[in-house]
Structures are given as C-alpha cells and as structure tokens.
Design an enzyme around this catalytic site. Structure first.
Site, PDB file in Angstrom:
ATOM      1  N   LYS A 251       0.948  -1.301   0.127  1.00 47.77           N
ATOM      2  CA  LYS A 251       0.039   0.076   0.050  1.00 47.77           C
ATOM      3  C   LYS A 251       0.944   1.130   0.009  1.00 47.77           C
ATOM      4  CE  LYS A 251      -3.949  -2.154   2.253  1.00 47.77           C
ATOM      5  NZ  LYS A 251      -4.560  -2.687   3.640  1.00 47.77           N
TER       6      LYS A 251
ATOM      7  N   GLN B 140      -3.942  -1.277   9.791  1.00 54.44           N
ATOM      8  CA  GLN B 140      -4.113  -2.688   9.221  1.00 54.44           C
ATOM      9  C   GLN B 140      -4.627  -3.326  10.089  1.00 54.44           C
ATOM     10  OE1 GLN B 140      -3.288  -3.434   5.959  1.00 54.44           O
ATOM     11  NE2 GLN B 140      -3.979  -5.188   6.385  1.00 54.44           N
TER      12      GLN B 140
ATOM     13  N   ASP C 111     -10.407   3.227   4.359  1.00 50.06           N
ATOM     14  CA  ASP C 111     -10.876   1.794   4.195  1.00 50.06           C
ATOM     15  C   ASP C 111     -12.576   1.767   4.605  1.00 50.06           C
ATOM     16  OD1 ASP C 111      -8.947  -0.052   4.294  1.00 50.06           O
ATOM     17  OD2 ASP C 111      -8.540  -0.325   6.321  1.00 50.06           O
TER      18      ASP C 111
END
Ligand code: NAD
Length: 299
Positions: free
Chosen positions: A58, A102, A125
């Site tokens: 990412k 994460q 997200d």
C-alpha cells in the site's frame, strides 16, 4: 446423421492485475494534472508477515502515484491509548487525507474503538460507522466505501457493463469488510440481492439462481460446480494459504476454479483477480478524500 457438438464459449477471465494497473495509472495522472498531493498514513501494529506485505504494498503504490506516503510501524505490545493518540495526531494533520490501520489488531486492542477514532472523512478503508451508515442509506456520494467491495463492483461491470438492473446477485459471506458493504453496493446498482452465510440452509439452492455470484468466505474451494448457474459471472474474493501437492505454499480462492470456470461467462482467478483491485481502490479513495478536503478548504 452428423453429430454437432456444441461447446460452451470460453469464459472471460477478469484480469484484476491489468484493470488495477489502469486505475493506478488514472490516479497517478490525476495527481499530476490536478496539482494535488494526497497523503496516506498506514499504521501497522506488530509483525504479522501477511499484514506487513499488505502494508508495504500500500505504501509503495501510494508513493508511485505521487502521494505523500507515511508508514507507522508499532510494536505488538503498543497500548491502545498510544495507538489512539497517534490516530488523533494523524486526524489533525492537514497533509494526511487517508488514515488506515491494518487489521487484525492484537487482542489487547479494541479494533472497533480504533476504527471509530479515525476521522470519517479520512477513513479510506470505509469501516467507520458513519461511512457504513452513509453507504447503507444510499448516500454513497458523501461516503468512503470499503475498497474490496468497490473493486468487486468494478470487475462485475467489466464483465456485464454499467447496467446491473434486475440481475440476481448472491453474496456468500456477511462480513462488515466485504459481504455486507458489497450487498449494499449491489442493491444500490438495482440488483436483487441474496446473502448466504454460515447458517444458511441449502446455500446451493440460492447460489444456483445467481446471475452474479460472489464468494467472500475464507473456505478454500467451497463453491464448486453444483453451486453455479450456467453463464453466471463468478467473483472470488477468497485468499486462502495452502500447501500444494509438492508442499509449496500457494494461494487458493473460495471457488473451485477448475470445476466452476467452464460454467461461467466471466470469472476472476486467484491470485490476480480481486486482490490487486483492493489497493487500486484504496488509492482512488485517498485521492477522493484529498479532493474533498481541498474543496472543503476552498468553500
Ligand atoms: P470473515 O471471516 O470476516 O467472514 C466470512 C464470512 O463467510 C462470514 O460472514 C460467514 O458467515 C461466512 N461463512 C463462513 N463459512 C461459510 C460457509 N460454509 N458457507 C457460507 N458462508 C460461510 O472474512 P472476510 O474478511 O469477509 O474475508 C473473506 C475472504 O476474503 C477471506 O479469504 C479473506 O482472506 C478474503 N479477503 C480478500 C480481500 C482481497 O483483497 N482480495 C480482502 C478482504 C478479504
């Protein structure tokens, strides 16, 4: 008498690698031409190898697109209070437009509390209740939508075209990360949607009706030929790590590709299907958050 053998046309193999590369190129191009520098901060807690790979990918992709990319590595025993303090700092930092923590997090940290502490306008997200609520009420233009479901929608449209009206879509899996937001996106695209999960009686009876069948379960090769209607579009979100016959680590989807693909009109492979789309959509979400911040600053 001549015997005419009718063979099924070959399915379209949806190449997520290529489609994602096109999206990344579009994002890079927008960054160059709009004179905008999206900022993405990715927080990794602990040293889970799979999470470390995801986070590195990412951050690298974000840099390649001209983003300001910040990776924050924290030890597995970091306190929840310290993590919340770092998120508060990122929320307040005007050069950071996207904040991503994460998952999974270590057990001593409440993942829900952490997600809710991210400013919804920076929640790239799309997991914050505010974004889930906007998506479920159809206010998508003000939401940030989870990346994997966004990527799945793009692949479905690649196979069928932009109009999904009236198609019966069956989603196998009801997680907050994939199954539920995907079902919302499909409803919003005027599909008839069924959700199959671990307590569904006779899942095959439903999945065999699907024009569009999506598997997001985490059970290797759960979806076999008996689950699939001929001509369906099949999207495999599953990423399962297994050892092959030679004892080599390999990735397997939730769909038995060998059995199912001859029945389909289009299908995603694993790897190289949904996986690459997730990062591409994360970059697109971060660009969107940066554009909204810029517009908000001008307003
Ligand atoms: P999860 O464990 O949170 O949810 C799995 C869902 O599957 C649950 O809702 C459960 O009800 C359902 N389920 C379990 N067993 C079932 C069965 N036998 N029949 C029907 N439904 C069943 O998982 P998740 O986070 O949604 O991820 C699902 C899969 O997708 C995993 O393999 C994960 O690694 C993968 N994934 C891939 C990406 C990507 O970028 N490609 C992103 C997220 C998740």
């Amino acid at each position: 008498m001549d015997i005419v053998r009718l063979s099924s046309p070959k399915p379209l193999i949806l190449n997520g690698q290529k489609i994602a590369a096109d999206i990344v190129a579009e994002v890079r191009n927008s960054v160059e031409h709009e004179g905008i520098t999206p900022g993405l901060a990715v927080v990794l807690v602990g040293s889970d190898p799979a999470s470390a790979v995801y986070v590195r990918n990412k951050s690298t992709r974000a840099r390649e697109c001209g983003f300001l990319s910040r990776q924050i590595d924290l030890s597995a025993d970091v306190s929840e209070a310290e993590l919340l303090r770092i998120i508060a700092e990122l929320n307040a930092d005007p050069v950071v437009h996207g904040v991503l923590v994460q998952l999974p997090l270590p057990r001593h940290i409440d993942a829900k509390r952490v997600i809710e502490s991210i400013d919804p306008v920076k929640d790239v997200d799309g997991f914050h209740y505010a974004n889930a609520g906007r998506l479920s009420t159809g206010a998508i233009e003000t939401a940030l939508v989870p990346c994997t479901p966004l990527g799945v929608m793009r692949l479905i449209k690649e196979a069928i075209g932009p109009d999904l009206s009236g198609k019966h879509a069956v989603v196998v899996g009801r997680s907050n990360i994939v199954g539920k937001p995907l079902a919302q996106l499909l409803i919003n695209a005027n599909c008839t949607v069924s959700i199959v999960h671990s307590r569904t009686a006779e899942p095959e009876a439903l999945t065999r009706q699907a024009d569009i069948l999506i598997a997001a379960v985490g059970v290797p090769k759960l979806v076999n030929a008996s689950w699939v209607k001929k001509g369906a579009v099949v999207i495999d979100v599953g990423i399962n790590r297994e050892l092959d016959a030679a004892g080599k680590a390999t990735l397997v989807g939730d769909v038995d590709y060998g059995q199912v693909s001859p029945l389909t009109s289009a299908i995603t492979p694993v790897p190289g299907g949904v996986g690459p789309m997730t990062i591409a959509m994360l970059l697109q979400n971060t660009l969107l958050a940066a554009r909204r911040a810029q517009q908000g600053a001008k307003a």
